[in-house]
Scaffold this motif. Sequence first.
Motif, mmCIF file in Angstrom:
data_model
loop_
_atom_site.group_PDB
_atom_site.id
_atom_site.type_symbol
_atom_site.label_atom_id
_atom_site.label_comp_id
_atom_site.label_asym_id
_atom_site.label_seq_id
_atom_site.Cartn_x
_atom_site.Cartn_y
_atom_site.Cartn_z
ATOM 1 N N THR A 10 34.508 111.803 51.327
ATOM 2 C CA THR A 10 34.073 110.438 51.036
ATOM 3 C C THR A 10 32.738 110.160 51.708
ATOM 4 O OG1 THR A 10 35.251 109.574 52.953
ATOM 5 C CG2 THR A 10 36.440 109.591 50.864
ATOM 6 N N ARG A 11 31.953 109.293 51.093
ATOM 7 C CA ARG A 11 30.679 108.830 51.625
ATOM 8 C C ARG A 11 29.722 109.965 51.977
ATOM 9 N NH1 ARG A 11 30.471 105.802 56.048
ATOM 10 N NH2 ARG A 11 28.723 104.712 55.198
ATOM 11 N N GLN A 12 29.656 110.953 51.091
ATOM 12 C CA GLN A 12 28.755 112.071 51.352
ATOM 13 C C GLN A 12 27.296 111.625 51.358
ATOM 14 O OE1 GLN A 12 29.558 115.477 48.926
ATOM 15 N NE2 GLN A 12 31.378 115.991 50.106
ATOM 16 N N GLU A 13 26.977 110.544 50.700
ATOM 17 C CA GLU A 13 25.603 110.034 50.711
ATOM 18 C C GLU A 13 25.199 109.585 52.113
ATOM 19 O OE1 GLU A 13 28.277 106.571 50.176
ATOM 20 O OE2 GLU A 13 28.159 108.529 49.216
ATOM 21 N N TYR A 14 26.172 109.298 52.960
ATOM 22 C CA TYR A 14 25.909 108.965 54.354
ATOM 23 C C TYR A 14 25.962 110.224 55.232
ATOM 24 C CZ TYR A 14 26.694 107.474 59.145
ATOM 25 O OH TYR A 14 26.619 107.348 60.508
ATOM 26 N N TRP A 15 27.023 111.015 55.085
ATOM 27 C CA TRP A 15 27.272 112.122 56.005
ATOM 28 C C TRP A 15 26.278 113.267 55.869
ATOM 29 C CZ3 TRP A 15 29.597 111.216 60.167
ATOM 30 C CH2 TRP A 15 30.627 110.277 60.219
ATOM 31 N N LEU A 16 25.908 113.647 54.685
ATOM 32 C CA LEU A 16 25.005 114.789 54.526
ATOM 33 C C LEU A 16 23.646 114.557 55.189
ATOM 34 C CD1 LEU A 16 25.985 115.984 50.942
ATOM 35 C CD2 LEU A 16 26.723 116.904 53.157
ATOM 36 N N PRO A 17 23.005 113.400 54.967
ATOM 37 C CA PRO A 17 21.751 113.149 55.694
ATOM 38 C C PRO A 17 21.967 113.024 57.207
ATOM 39 C CG PRO A 17 21.918 111.684 53.798
ATOM 40 C CD PRO A 17 23.236 112.382 53.936
ATOM 41 N N LYS A 18 23.105 112.465 57.619
ATOM 42 C CA LYS A 18 23.421 112.330 59.039
ATOM 43 C C LYS A 18 23.498 113.713 59.694
ATOM 44 C CE LYS A 18 25.354 110.736 62.890
ATOM 45 N NZ LYS A 18 24.463 110.343 63.952
ATOM 46 N N PHE A 19 24.218 114.633 59.072
ATOM 47 C CA PHE A 19 24.327 115.992 59.610
ATOM 48 C C PHE A 19 22.962 116.678 59.639
ATOM 49 C CE2 PHE A 19 28.903 115.990 57.906
ATOM 50 C CZ PHE A 19 29.403 115.513 59.103
ATOM 51 N N ALA A 20 22.166 116.472 58.596
ATOM 52 C CA ALA A 20 20.829 117.079 58.544
ATOM 53 C C ALA A 20 19.956 116.545 59.681
ATOM 54 C CB ALA A 20 20.177 116.801 57.194
ATOM 55 N N ARG A 21 20.041 115.247 59.963
ATOM 56 C CA ARG A 21 19.283 114.670 61.078
ATOM 57 C C ARG A 21 19.740 115.262 62.410
ATOM 58 N NH1 ARG A 21 20.393 109.915 58.294
ATOM 59 N NH2 ARG A 21 21.878 109.256 59.909
ATOM 60 N N ASN A 22 21.047 115.430 62.582
ATOM 61 C CA ASN A 22 21.567 116.031 63.823
ATOM 62 C C ASN A 22 20.989 117.427 64.020
ATOM 63 O OD1 ASN A 22 23.116 113.767 64.263
ATOM 64 N ND2 ASN A 22 25.061 114.742 63.785
ATOM 65 N N GLN A 23 21.022 118.227 62.960
ATOM 66 C CA GLN A 23 20.528 119.602 63.062
ATOM 67 C C GLN A 23 19.025 119.633 63.331
ATOM 68 O OE1 GLN A 23 22.341 120.973 59.275
ATOM 69 N NE2 GLN A 23 23.204 122.618 60.527
ATOM 70 N N ALA A 24 18.283 118.747 62.672
ATOM 71 C CA ALA A 24 16.833 118.700 62.887
ATOM 72 C C ALA A 24 16.520 118.283 64.324
ATOM 73 C CB ALA A 24 16.186 117.733 61.896
ATOM 74 N N ARG A 25 17.242 117.302 64.841
ATOM 75 C CA ARG A 25 17.049 116.857 66.222
ATOM 76 C C ARG A 25 17.384 117.984 67.203
ATOM 77 N NH1 ARG A 25 20.606 112.864 66.500
ATOM 78 N NH2 ARG A 25 22.144 114.284 67.369
ATOM 79 N N GLU A 51 15.496 121.890 71.112
ATOM 80 C CA GLU A 51 15.526 123.272 71.586
ATOM 81 C C GLU A 51 14.119 123.862 71.626
ATOM 82 O OE1 GLU A 51 17.685 127.477 70.452
ATOM 83 O OE2 GLU A 51 18.703 125.610 69.923
ATOM 84 N N ALA A 52 13.335 123.601 70.592
ATOM 85 C CA ALA A 52 11.957 124.103 70.550
ATOM 86 C C ALA A 52 11.123 123.487 71.675
ATOM 87 C CB ALA A 52 11.330 123.807 69.191
ATOM 88 N N ALA A 53 11.318 122.212 71.938
ATOM 89 C CA ALA A 53 10.563 121.538 73.003
ATOM 90 C C ALA A 53 10.946 122.105 74.369
ATOM 91 C CB ALA A 53 10.820 120.031 72.950
ATOM 92 N N LEU A 54 12.224 122.376 74.579
ATOM 93 C CA LEU A 54 12.664 122.965 75.844
ATOM 94 C C LEU A 54 12.054 124.358 76.037
ATOM 95 C CD1 LEU A 54 16.394 121.855 75.848
ATOM 96 C CD2 LEU A 54 14.712 121.292 77.611
ATOM 97 N N ARG A 55 12.094 125.151 74.981
ATOM 98 C CA ARG A 55 11.519 126.506 75.066
ATOM 99 C C ARG A 55 10.014 126.447 75.320
ATOM 100 N NH1 ARG A 55 15.423 130.111 73.994
ATOM 101 N NH2 ARG A 55 17.124 129.507 72.605
ATOM 102 N N ALA A 56 9.342 125.477 74.710
ATOM 103 C CA ALA A 56 7.899 125.323 74.921
ATOM 104 C C ALA A 56 7.587 124.964 76.376
ATOM 105 C CB ALA A 56 7.342 124.252 73.987
ATOM 106 N N LEU A 57 8.521 124.310 77.046
ATOM 107 C CA LEU A 57 8.354 123.964 78.457
ATOM 108 C C LEU A 57 8.774 125.100 79.389
ATOM 109 C CD1 LEU A 57 9.670 120.282 78.416
ATOM 110 C CD2 LEU A 57 7.297 121.043 78.706
ATOM 111 N N GLY A 58 9.216 126.219 78.798
ATOM 112 C CA GLY A 58 9.575 127.376 79.599
ATOM 113 C C GLY A 58 11.046 127.480 79.973
#
Length: 154
Positions: free
Chosen positions: A97-112, A117-124
């Motif tokens: 149910t409500r995949q129009e909400y959950w799919l973008p939500k999960f994508a935002r979580n993964q992108a964040r 992780e990339a920012a942490l690695r860039a800081l060493g």
Amino acid sequence: MKSRTRREVDRQPKATDWPDVPAARRRTMRAIKGKNTKPELLLRSMLHKAGYRFRLHRKDLPGRPDITFPSRHRVIEVRGCWWHRHADCRHCTTPRTRQEYWLPKFARNQARDAANEAALRALGWDVLVVWECELADAERLLNRVVRFLHLGEC
């Protein structure tokens, strides 16, 4: 009637936002915590029993990592399989149910997660991601974490 501050009003989702979502479901979802979760507490307990000392949720690092070892320049992120979409995991299901909400939500979580992780690695910093399902085999997980802490290997 007591008036509420702007902050209190902003924090509470309105029932009219999701008229098709039952009130009980809204209460359940609102109760989910962002830190000090059960998987995180279990891992912290294992590490502490093994003699490791660490810092929690450092505000000065990108994404406020769950567990930080400043002297080793290593962080551990504890992620829930469902919220952060652990690939090929039985806990990683998609709501019907409500995949129009959950799919973008999960994508935002993964992108964040990827950006932090990339920012942490860039800081060493070296980053280890521990998935919720990995806590089922505590001995194997502790061995993996110890290898990471001492050798930087996952």
